[in-house]
Motif scaffolding. Structure first.
Motif, PDB file in Angstrom:
ATOM      1  N   GLU A 293      41.578  21.578-110.797  1.00  0.00           N
ATOM      2  CA  GLU A 293      41.964  21.545-112.320  1.00  0.00           C
ATOM      3  C   GLU A 293      42.424  20.321-112.825  1.00  0.00           C
ATOM      4  O   GLU A 293      41.818  19.664-114.051  1.00  0.00           O
ATOM      5  N   ILE A 294      42.922  19.070-112.749  1.00  0.00           N
ATOM      6  CA  ILE A 294      43.770  17.948-113.238  1.00  0.00           C
ATOM      7  C   ILE A 294      42.542  17.177-113.112  1.00  0.00           C
ATOM      8  O   ILE A 294      42.615  16.651-113.739  1.00  0.00           O
ATOM      9  N   TRP A 295      41.828  17.078-111.808  1.00  0.00           N
ATOM     10  CA  TRP A 295      40.859  16.126-111.618  1.00  0.00           C
ATOM     11  C   TRP A 295      39.652  16.153-112.726  1.00  0.00           C
ATOM     12  O   TRP A 295      39.398  15.028-113.020  1.00  0.00           O
ATOM     13  N   ASP A 296      39.514  17.271-113.004  1.00  0.00           N
ATOM     14  CA  ASP A 296      38.345  16.939-113.845  1.00  0.00           C
ATOM     15  C   ASP A 296      38.930  16.607-115.478  1.00  0.00           C
ATOM     16  O   ASP A 296      37.610  15.978-116.046  1.00  0.00           O
ATOM     17  N   VAL A 297      40.024  16.745-115.548  1.00  0.00           N
ATOM     18  CA  VAL A 297      40.583  16.720-117.088  1.00  0.00           C
ATOM     19  C   VAL A 297      40.673  14.592-116.926  1.00  0.00           C
ATOM     20  O   VAL A 297      40.732  13.654-117.872  1.00  0.00           O
ATOM     21  N   ALA A 298      41.269  14.387-115.349  1.00  0.00           N
ATOM     22  CA  ALA A 298      41.717  12.751-115.312  1.00  0.00           C
ATOM     23  C   ALA A 298      40.152  12.086-115.343  1.00  0.00           C
ATOM     24  O   ALA A 298      40.344  11.386-116.128  1.00  0.00           O
ATOM     25  N   VAL A 299      39.328  12.594-114.742  1.00  0.00           N
ATOM     26  CA  VAL A 299      37.451  11.930-115.311  1.00  0.00           C
ATOM     27  C   VAL A 299      37.286  11.751-117.050  1.00  0.00           C
ATOM     28  O   VAL A 299      37.171  10.992-117.391  1.00  0.00           O
ATOM     29  N   GLU A 300      37.914  12.893-117.440  1.00  0.00           N
ATOM     30  CA  GLU A 300      37.514  12.796-119.135  1.00  0.00           C
ATOM     31  C   GLU A 300      38.140  12.169-119.892  1.00  0.00           C
ATOM     32  O   GLU A 300      37.999  11.208-120.459  1.00  0.00           O
ATOM     33  N   LYS A 301      39.352  11.419-119.419  1.00  0.00           N
ATOM     34  CA  LYS A 301      40.537  10.896-119.812  1.00  0.00           C
ATOM     35  C   LYS A 301      40.184   9.460-118.961  1.00  0.00           C
ATOM     36  O   LYS A 301      41.239   8.722-120.318  1.00  0.00           O
TER      37      LYS A 301
ATOM     38  N   ALA B  28      44.065  19.646 -94.876  1.00  0.00           N
ATOM     39  CA  ALA B  28      43.170  21.202 -94.617  1.00  0.00           C
ATOM     40  C   ALA B  28      42.027  20.778 -95.924  1.00  0.00           C
ATOM     41  O   ALA B  28      40.879  21.426 -95.473  1.00  0.00           O
ATOM     42  N   ASN B  29      42.010  20.270 -97.130  1.00  0.00           N
ATOM     43  CA  ASN B  29      40.790  19.973 -97.971  1.00  0.00           C
ATOM     44  C   ASN B  29      40.181  18.036 -98.186  1.00  0.00           C
ATOM     45  O   ASN B  29      40.120  17.914 -99.367  1.00  0.00           O
ATOM     46  N   ALA B  30      40.333  17.475 -97.330  1.00  0.00           N
ATOM     47  CA  ALA B  30      40.443  15.927 -97.229  1.00  0.00           C
ATOM     48  C   ALA B  30      39.153  15.481 -97.848  1.00  0.00           C
ATOM     49  O   ALA B  30      39.398  15.149 -98.553  1.00  0.00           O
ATOM     50  N   PHE B  31      38.488  16.143 -96.995  1.00  0.00           N
ATOM     51  CA  PHE B  31      37.041  15.998 -97.720  1.00  0.00           C
ATOM     52  C   PHE B  31      36.691  15.659 -98.852  1.00  0.00           C
ATOM     53  O   PHE B  31      36.062  15.509 -99.929  1.00  0.00           O
ATOM     54  N   TYR B  32      36.963  16.801 -99.866  1.00  0.00           N
ATOM     55  CA  TYR B  32      37.661  16.977-101.077  1.00  0.00           C
ATOM     56  C   TYR B  32      38.110  16.298-102.357  1.00  0.00           C
ATOM     57  O   TYR B  32      37.373  15.636-103.098  1.00  0.00           O
ATOM     58  N   PHE B  33      39.278  15.687-101.268  1.00  0.00           N
ATOM     59  CA  PHE B  33      40.243  14.935-102.344  1.00  0.00           C
ATOM     60  C   PHE B  33      39.170  13.175-102.442  1.00  0.00           C
ATOM     61  O   PHE B  33      39.095  12.808-103.069  1.00  0.00           O
ATOM     62  N   ASN B  34      39.109  13.067-100.413  1.00  0.00           N
ATOM     63  CA  ASN B  34      38.434  11.929-100.562  1.00  0.00           C
ATOM     64  C   ASN B  34      37.236  11.785-101.671  1.00  0.00           C
ATOM     65  O   ASN B  34      36.696  11.095-102.357  1.00  0.00           O
ATOM     66  N   ARG B  35      35.935  12.802-101.285  1.00  0.00           N
ATOM     67  CA  ARG B  35      34.763  12.657-101.751  1.00  0.00           C
ATOM     68  C   ARG B  35      35.150  13.026-103.591  1.00  0.00           C
ATOM     69  O   ARG B  35      34.091  11.729-103.857  1.00  0.00           O
ATOM     70  N   TRP B  36      35.652  13.704-103.784  1.00  0.00           N
ATOM     71  CA  TRP B  36      35.782  12.585-105.522  1.00  0.00           C
ATOM     72  C   TRP B  36      36.648  11.408-105.824  1.00  0.00           C
ATOM     73  O   TRP B  36      35.842  10.478-107.103  1.00  0.00           O
ATOM     74  N   MET B  37      37.213  11.357-104.975  1.00  0.00           N
ATOM     75  CA  MET B  37      37.890   9.576-105.196  1.00  0.00           C
ATOM     76  C   MET B  37      36.997   8.415-105.037  1.00  0.00           C
ATOM     77  O   MET B  37      36.901   7.395-106.140  1.00  0.00           O
ATOM     78  N   LEU B  38      36.149   9.426-103.616  1.00  0.00           N
ATOM     79  CA  LEU B  38      35.267   8.050-103.436  1.00  0.00           C
ATOM     80  C   LEU B  38      34.660   8.334-104.892  1.00  0.00           C
ATOM     81  O   LEU B  38      33.645   6.689-105.123  1.00  0.00           O
TER      82      LEU B  38
ATOM     83  N   PRO C  80      29.127  14.286-114.050  1.00  0.00           N
ATOM     84  CA  PRO C  80      29.287  13.110-114.669  1.00  0.00           C
ATOM     85  C   PRO C  80      29.625  11.848-114.689  1.00  0.00           C
ATOM     86  O   PRO C  80      28.473  11.187-115.615  1.00  0.00           O
ATOM     87  N   LEU C  81      29.835  10.878-113.361  1.00  0.00           N
ATOM     88  CA  LEU C  81      29.574   9.877-113.486  1.00  0.00           C
ATOM     89  C   LEU C  81      28.402   9.251-112.869  1.00  0.00           C
ATOM     90  O   LEU C  81      28.115   8.184-113.003  1.00  0.00           O
ATOM     91  N   LEU C  82      27.188   9.862-112.721  1.00  0.00           N
ATOM     92  CA  LEU C  82      25.734   9.990-112.505  1.00  0.00           C
ATOM     93  C   LEU C  82      25.165  10.311-113.411  1.00  0.00           C
ATOM     94  O   LEU C  82      23.517   9.470-113.094  1.00  0.00           O
TER      95      LEU C  82
END
Length: 452
Positions: free
Chosen positions: A127-135, A158-168, A438-440
């Protein structure tokens, strides 16, 4: 795809019969490798015969699961109209009601209390990531993720793949390439943990032309790939084929010779040997380098009754696609790996049409409904591949221009095809922008504006 805990429980309990059909379809596909003879007895490879049909039936079964789940599941951890029953429910209700800054405060508060578990960490950071991208606040998000990794490493891993994929994705979009190797580390250590996520990461790195760190990660992951025994048959072969193809394209992009026996190329290929089809690698080197070319006519893309098979037409489409890749690279300055994403999807789409249409133009030129279906499959909730959809869409005007250059379309037909596909473009870009990537989306929008 990641189901939250309550979703997983519902799938296991109340949606068993819907899930059973999906599992049965996956089981059928698991028994046959992509490059093995098709079980239908046609004599063709599975990937050239019934794989597309089986994948479609799998998607339809998956859609039925999700439709049933959507009607049964509440999107929050609590239930509508009921008071939350546990402390975790109350925490989540408080988090959902909060604004962006307060959500960050609640996340940090939960982390400091020692009560952060893997599910809360994932749902809160999502939830935080989606708004962080908007801001444009991605750096702050990265700080939160790094703090989670330090203070609650189990919840992070446990979810490093997801966190890292967003930041990547963000690091690539902002050209922060120095962050890429560190963000790829989880994929190199344990590729089996989320092989679908790994393939999506590959797509992103191909899209942004970051092939060196991608190949380094793939080479590091190769020894442990499949060690869990949980991968479907054919996945390792697909990984090896992709690694070899990318190595060849990287070699050419850096000015290497179009010779498969080049010692430097053989060294680079060593993590991915032996490959199943080195003839395809030789063909790629020859065509993309320009050492081999040919002229084309519309009749080349029309199957001759009783004389040719779908396989023959498919091989011509693949060869033609390599010439399009060369055009994108040499004349339109598109990185080879980005062009490869579009090339692969264009051929897959065309092969889907071979059985449906005998008309040569219908095979070569995407039609609105069929293209919409193909893109929808790439953006399906169960296993979205947004970089593939975005790249195919972005480079579609260049593909139509390429057809015109080869005399396979007239200027009027090119313009008409673009016009007929504009609604598909608009709808897909909206989906990318608002939900999946949204970045693509902006690059795809700009490409069609230039083509107007």
């Amino acid at each position: 795809m990641t189901w939250c805990g309550s979703c997983r429980d519902m799938i296991q309990q109340d949606l068993f019969f819907e899930a059973d059909e999906y599992i049965a379809r996956k089981d059928i596909m698991a028994k046959v490798g992509r490059n093995e003879p098709c079980p239908c007895g046609s004599g063709k490879k599975y990937k050239r015969c019934c794989l597309a049909k089986d994948e479609q039936e799998e998607r339809e079964a998956r859609q039925r699961i999700e439709a049933a789940a959507a009607s049964a599941l509440n999107p929050s951890l609590g239930k509508k109209g009921q008071k939350p029953e546990t402390e975790a429910d109350r925490l989540w209700e408080r988090f959902e009601a909060a604004d962006y800054e307060s959500r960050i405060a609640i996340f940090l508060e939960t982390l400091e209390s020692g009560e952060m578990d893997e599910e809360l960490a994932f749902e809160m950071l999502l939830e935080i990531w989606d708004v962080a991208v908007e801001k444009g606040d991605q750096e702050r998000f990265r700080g939160l993720a790094e703090r989670l990794q330090r203070e609650a490493p189990a919840a992070y891993e446990a979810n490093a793949f997801y966190f890292n994929r967003w930041m990547l994705e963000d690091a690539l979009d902002r050209a922060r390439t120095e962050l890429v190797p560190g963000l790829l580390a989880p994929f190199a250590r344990d590729p089996d943990s989320d092989i679908d996520g790994f393939f999506r990461v590959m797509d992103l790195l191909m899209y942004y032309g970051q092939v060196d760190p991608l190949l380094e990660t793939m080479a590091a992951a190769r020894p442990s790939l499949g060690s869990s025994g949980k991968l479907l048959p054919g996945v390792e072969d697909e990984f090896i084929e992709m690694g070899a193809q990318l190595t060849v394209l990287n070699h050419l992009e850096k000015g290497g010779t179009p010779d498969l026996e080049d010692p430097r190329l053989q060294t680079a290929l060593s993590p991915f040997l032996p490959v199943l089809d080195d003839g395809w690698l030789r063909l790629t080197l020859a065509v993309v380098s320009g050492a081999r070319s040919r002229s084309w006519a519309l009749s080349d893309f029309q199957r001759q009754e009783l004389k040719e098979t779908d396989e023959d037409l498919s091989e011509r489409l693949r060869l033609f696609s390599l010439e399009w890749l060369r055009y994108l690279w040499r004349e339109r300055e598109v990185a080879l790996t980005r062009g490869e994403l579009a090339r692969v999807e264009m051929v897959r789409h065309q092969e889907e049409q071979v059985d449906k249409d005998r008309d040569r133009l219908s095979v070569l030129v995407p039609k609105p409904r069929e293209l919409d279906d193909h893109l929808a499959g790439l953006l399906h909730f169960a296993n979205p591949l947004p970089a593939r959809a975005a790249t195919m869409l972005e480079l579609l005007p260049e593909y139509l221009r390429f057809l015109t250059r080869h005399g396979l379309l007239s200027a009027r037909e090119e313009k008409s095809a673009l016009q007929s596909l504009r609604k598909v473009h608009h709808d897909t870009v909206s989906l990318l922008r608002d939900h999946l990537a949204p970045l693509l989306a902006p690059a795809a929008e700009r490409a069609w504006q230039r083509a107007a």
